[in-house]
Design a protein around this motif. Structure first.
Motif, mmCIF file in Angstrom:
data_model
loop_
_atom_site.group_PDB
_atom_site.id
_atom_site.type_symbol
_atom_site.label_atom_id
_atom_site.label_comp_id
_atom_site.label_asym_id
_atom_site.label_seq_id
_atom_site.Cartn_x
_atom_site.Cartn_y
_atom_site.Cartn_z
ATOM 1 N N LEU A 65 0.633 -0.981 0.132
ATOM 2 C CA LEU A 65 0.129 0.018 0.078
ATOM 3 C C LEU A 65 0.937 1.369 0.104
ATOM 4 O O LEU A 65 0.701 2.280 -0.714
ATOM 5 C CB LEU A 65 -0.754 -0.128 1.274
ATOM 6 C CG LEU A 65 -2.010 -0.939 1.024
ATOM 7 C CD1 LEU A 65 -2.863 -0.895 2.466
ATOM 8 C CD2 LEU A 65 -3.068 -0.342 0.074
ATOM 9 N N ARG A 66 1.825 1.229 0.694
ATOM 10 C CA ARG A 66 2.912 2.220 0.807
ATOM 11 C C ARG A 66 3.441 2.672 -0.580
ATOM 12 O O ARG A 66 3.873 3.624 -1.067
ATOM 13 C CB ARG A 66 3.919 2.063 1.876
ATOM 14 C CG ARG A 66 3.433 2.370 3.390
ATOM 15 C CD ARG A 66 4.604 2.397 4.320
ATOM 16 N NE ARG A 66 5.139 1.015 4.478
ATOM 17 C CZ ARG A 66 4.550 0.209 5.461
ATOM 18 N NH1 ARG A 66 3.514 0.397 6.055
ATOM 19 N NH2 ARG A 66 5.227 -0.859 5.564
ATOM 20 N N ASP A 70 -2.845 -0.811 -4.470
ATOM 21 C CA ASP A 70 -3.908 -0.788 -3.439
ATOM 22 C C ASP A 70 -4.861 -2.131 -3.875
ATOM 23 O O ASP A 70 -6.042 -2.050 -3.245
ATOM 24 C CB ASP A 70 -4.754 0.476 -3.607
ATOM 25 C CG ASP A 70 -5.243 0.808 -5.005
ATOM 26 O OD1 ASP A 70 -4.835 0.037 -5.830
ATOM 27 O OD2 ASP A 70 -5.985 1.905 -4.954
ATOM 28 N N LYS A 71 -4.570 -2.904 -4.968
ATOM 29 C CA LYS A 71 -5.194 -4.166 -4.979
ATOM 30 C C LYS A 71 -4.827 -5.384 -4.758
ATOM 31 O O LYS A 71 -3.596 -5.390 -5.380
ATOM 32 C CB LYS A 71 -5.789 -4.072 -6.415
ATOM 33 C CG LYS A 71 -6.714 -2.806 -6.688
ATOM 34 C CD LYS A 71 -6.931 -2.676 -8.104
ATOM 35 C CE LYS A 71 -6.104 -1.901 -8.882
ATOM 36 N NZ LYS A 71 -5.665 -0.551 -8.608
ATOM 37 N N LYS A 105 -9.027 -6.085 5.878
ATOM 38 C CA LYS A 105 -10.056 -5.168 5.676
ATOM 39 C C LYS A 105 -10.037 -4.170 6.876
ATOM 40 O O LYS A 105 -10.244 -2.878 7.060
ATOM 41 C CB LYS A 105 -11.449 -5.407 5.051
ATOM 42 C CG LYS A 105 -11.432 -6.018 3.556
ATOM 43 C CD LYS A 105 -11.024 -4.983 2.833
ATOM 44 C CE LYS A 105 -12.262 -3.801 2.565
ATOM 45 N NZ LYS A 105 -11.890 -3.063 1.527
ATOM 46 N N TYR A 108 -6.630 -2.314 6.944
ATOM 47 C CA TYR A 108 -6.460 -1.293 5.721
ATOM 48 C C TYR A 108 -7.656 -1.222 4.937
ATOM 49 O O TYR A 108 -7.919 -1.775 3.802
ATOM 50 C CB TYR A 108 -5.374 -1.757 4.700
ATOM 51 C CG TYR A 108 -3.877 -2.354 5.424
ATOM 52 C CD1 TYR A 108 -3.232 -1.107 5.990
ATOM 53 C CD2 TYR A 108 -3.565 -3.399 5.704
ATOM 54 C CE1 TYR A 108 -1.852 -1.378 6.594
ATOM 55 C CE2 TYR A 108 -2.290 -3.727 6.585
ATOM 56 C CZ TYR A 108 -1.664 -2.483 6.765
ATOM 57 O OH TYR A 108 -0.502 -2.850 7.455
ATOM 58 N N PRO A 109 -8.880 -0.655 5.496
ATOM 59 C CA PRO A 109 -10.195 -0.564 4.766
ATOM 60 C C PRO A 109 -9.831 0.135 3.365
ATOM 61 O O PRO A 109 -10.866 -0.253 2.344
ATOM 62 C CB PRO A 109 -10.846 0.638 5.637
ATOM 63 C CG PRO A 109 -10.024 0.969 6.850
ATOM 64 C CD PRO A 109 -8.647 0.291 6.579
ATOM 65 N N GLU A 110 -8.694 0.696 3.072
ATOM 66 C CA GLU A 110 -8.553 1.443 1.511
ATOM 67 C C GLU A 110 -7.999 0.338 0.582
ATOM 68 O O GLU A 110 -8.126 0.610 -0.626
ATOM 69 C CB GLU A 110 -7.533 2.486 1.748
ATOM 70 C CG GLU A 110 -6.161 2.015 2.082
ATOM 71 C CD GLU A 110 -5.738 1.989 3.449
ATOM 72 O OE1 GLU A 110 -6.649 1.760 4.320
ATOM 73 O OE2 GLU A 110 -4.611 2.191 4.073
ATOM 74 N N ALA A 111 -7.665 -0.943 1.208
ATOM 75 C CA ALA A 111 -7.065 -1.922 0.233
ATOM 76 C C ALA A 111 -8.326 -2.479 -0.636
ATOM 77 O O ALA A 111 -9.339 -2.804 0.121
ATOM 78 C CB ALA A 111 -6.167 -2.857 1.045
ATOM 79 N N PHE A 112 -8.026 -2.944 -1.841
ATOM 80 C CA PHE A 112 -9.348 -3.411 -2.624
ATOM 81 C C PHE A 112 -8.830 -4.971 -2.692
ATOM 82 O O PHE A 112 -7.716 -5.379 -3.180
ATOM 83 C CB PHE A 112 -9.455 -2.806 -4.033
ATOM 84 C CG PHE A 112 -10.624 -3.197 -4.920
ATOM 85 C CD1 PHE A 112 -11.491 -2.834 -4.867
ATOM 86 C CD2 PHE A 112 -10.338 -4.317 -5.959
ATOM 87 C CE1 PHE A 112 -12.831 -3.246 -5.599
ATOM 88 C CE2 PHE A 112 -11.387 -4.667 -6.512
ATOM 89 C CZ PHE A 112 -12.731 -4.122 -6.429
ATOM 90 N N ASP A 158 -13.912 -7.221 -1.415
ATOM 91 C CA ASP A 158 -14.783 -6.099 -2.370
ATOM 92 C C ASP A 158 -14.663 -6.664 -3.779
ATOM 93 O O ASP A 158 -15.891 -6.268 -4.325
ATOM 94 C CB ASP A 158 -13.414 -4.837 -2.736
ATOM 95 C CG ASP A 158 -13.083 -4.443 -1.330
ATOM 96 O OD1 ASP A 158 -14.033 -3.138 -0.966
ATOM 97 O OD2 ASP A 158 -12.081 -4.667 -0.699
#
Ligand code: PBG
Ligand code: ZN
Length: 321
Positions: A65-66, A70-71, A105, A108-112, A158
């Motif tokens: 993610l950094r 993000d997927k 999730k 890291y809620p922002e991860a797809f 997701d």
């Protein structure tokens, strides 16, 4: 005479004229999850790829993610003693993948988060569907895939990615999800998935090789093209939000055809385990420069028309950008 060479004369001009570029957001990073804590098991046939326990997976997801990736795509790997004829361990509420999804999730809620939906990682016989004698039964497999997808979705995935190549799998999953009001969970169809020798290292990583026979009864024959287009059309019709061509590099023609025909559905290309390991091992043997060969291969996949690329090399590639 038309003059082209001046366009290539400097790096700057070459950059101005480049039609394709790669960015972190283009990638989906596949991860193998195992039980336990602190586990980071190397995979002999895939350099620098590991099977990770959930705690280690969280570290890995944090680090990609950094990098701007993000997927992620999750595969569950369970020990042989937990497998059975039906692949039961794959569709319980507390399956390895469900627990991994919940933790990822939450952290890291922002991860797809995308999950692989197939039976082969969980069945004792290693086939992607239910067996009747030596045959893989299509229709009897559909409810199991739908149940697995439902559990992944309830855990917070997701997107679910059915890879079994059963006819009607996207429709069966869409119905089941909608029936539970999970209308926002996306579906990525492994639509044109060819029976390929390039999956060898993955089967080693996921311990999912078929115990007998092969997958030619359900995965596509690489002598066909129009069938692949029909498979994609069927998945779009059944409600797929993304469609996939797999493998990628030897199948650029299919990526190009699919992206020209299905303009409103993203085409996902999977640079599979065998492609990854060929390039890594070739580079290690001194045949080519690793970063350059991956840059060339991944650019070609995007140039062919892929909207998203699944690649084990994604983090390493992005680090080099
Ligand atoms: C499971 C599945 C496979 C891959 C993705 N999902 C293996 C197979 O069909 O045998 C292959 C991915 C890779 O080689 O990287 N159905
Ligand atoms: Zn499978």
């Amino acid at each position: 005479m038309q003059r082209f060479r001046y366009l290539r004369a400097s790096g700057e001009l070459r950059d101005h004229y480049a039609e394709v570029s790669l960015a972190p957001g283009d990638f989906i990073y596949p991860c193998f999850v195992v039980e336990g804590r602190g586990a980071r098991e190397p995979i002999a046939s895939m350099p620098d790829i590991y099977r990770l326990s959930i705690d280690r997976l969280l570290d890995e997801v944090g680090s990609v993610l950094r990098l701007g990736i993000d997927k992620i795509l999750l595969f569950g790997v369970i020990p042989p003693e937990k497998k059975d004829e039906r692949g039961t361990a794959g569709f319980t509420r507390d399956s390895l993948v469900c627990r991994a999804v919940r933790e990822v999730k939450q952290a890291y809620p922002e991860a797809f988060v995308i999950t692989d939906v197939c039976l082969c990682e969980y069945t004792s016989h290693g086939h992607c569907g239910l067996l009747h004698g030596d045959d893989v039964e299509n229709d009897a497999t559909l409810p199991l895939l739908a149940e697995m997808a439902l559990q992944h979705a309830l855990a917070g995935a997701d997107c679910v990615a059915p890879s079994a190549m059963m006819d009607g799998q996207v429709e069966a999953i869409r119905r089941r999800l909608d029936g539970e009001k999970l209308t926002k969970t996306r579906i990525m169809g492994y639509s044109a998935k060819y029976a390929s020798s390039l999956y060898g290292p993955f089967r080693d990583a996921a311990a999912s090789a078929p115990a007998f026979g092969d997958r030619k009864g359900y995965q596509m024959d690489y002598r066909t093209m129009f069938q692949g287009i029909q498979e994609i059309a069927a998945d779009v019709e059944e409600g797929a939000d993304y469609v996939m061509v797999k493998p990628a590099l030897a199948y650029l023609d299919m990526i190009a055809r699919a992206s020209a025909l299905f303009r409103d559905t993203p085409i996902v290309a999977y640079q599979v385990s065998g492609e990854y390991s060929m390039l890594r091992l070739g580079a290690a043997a001194g045949l080519f420069d690793e970063r350059r060969i991956f840059h060339e291969a991944l650019t070609a996949i995007k140039r062919a028309g892929a909207g998203l690329i699944i690649s084990y090399y994604a983090p390493e590639f992005v680090r080099g950008l």
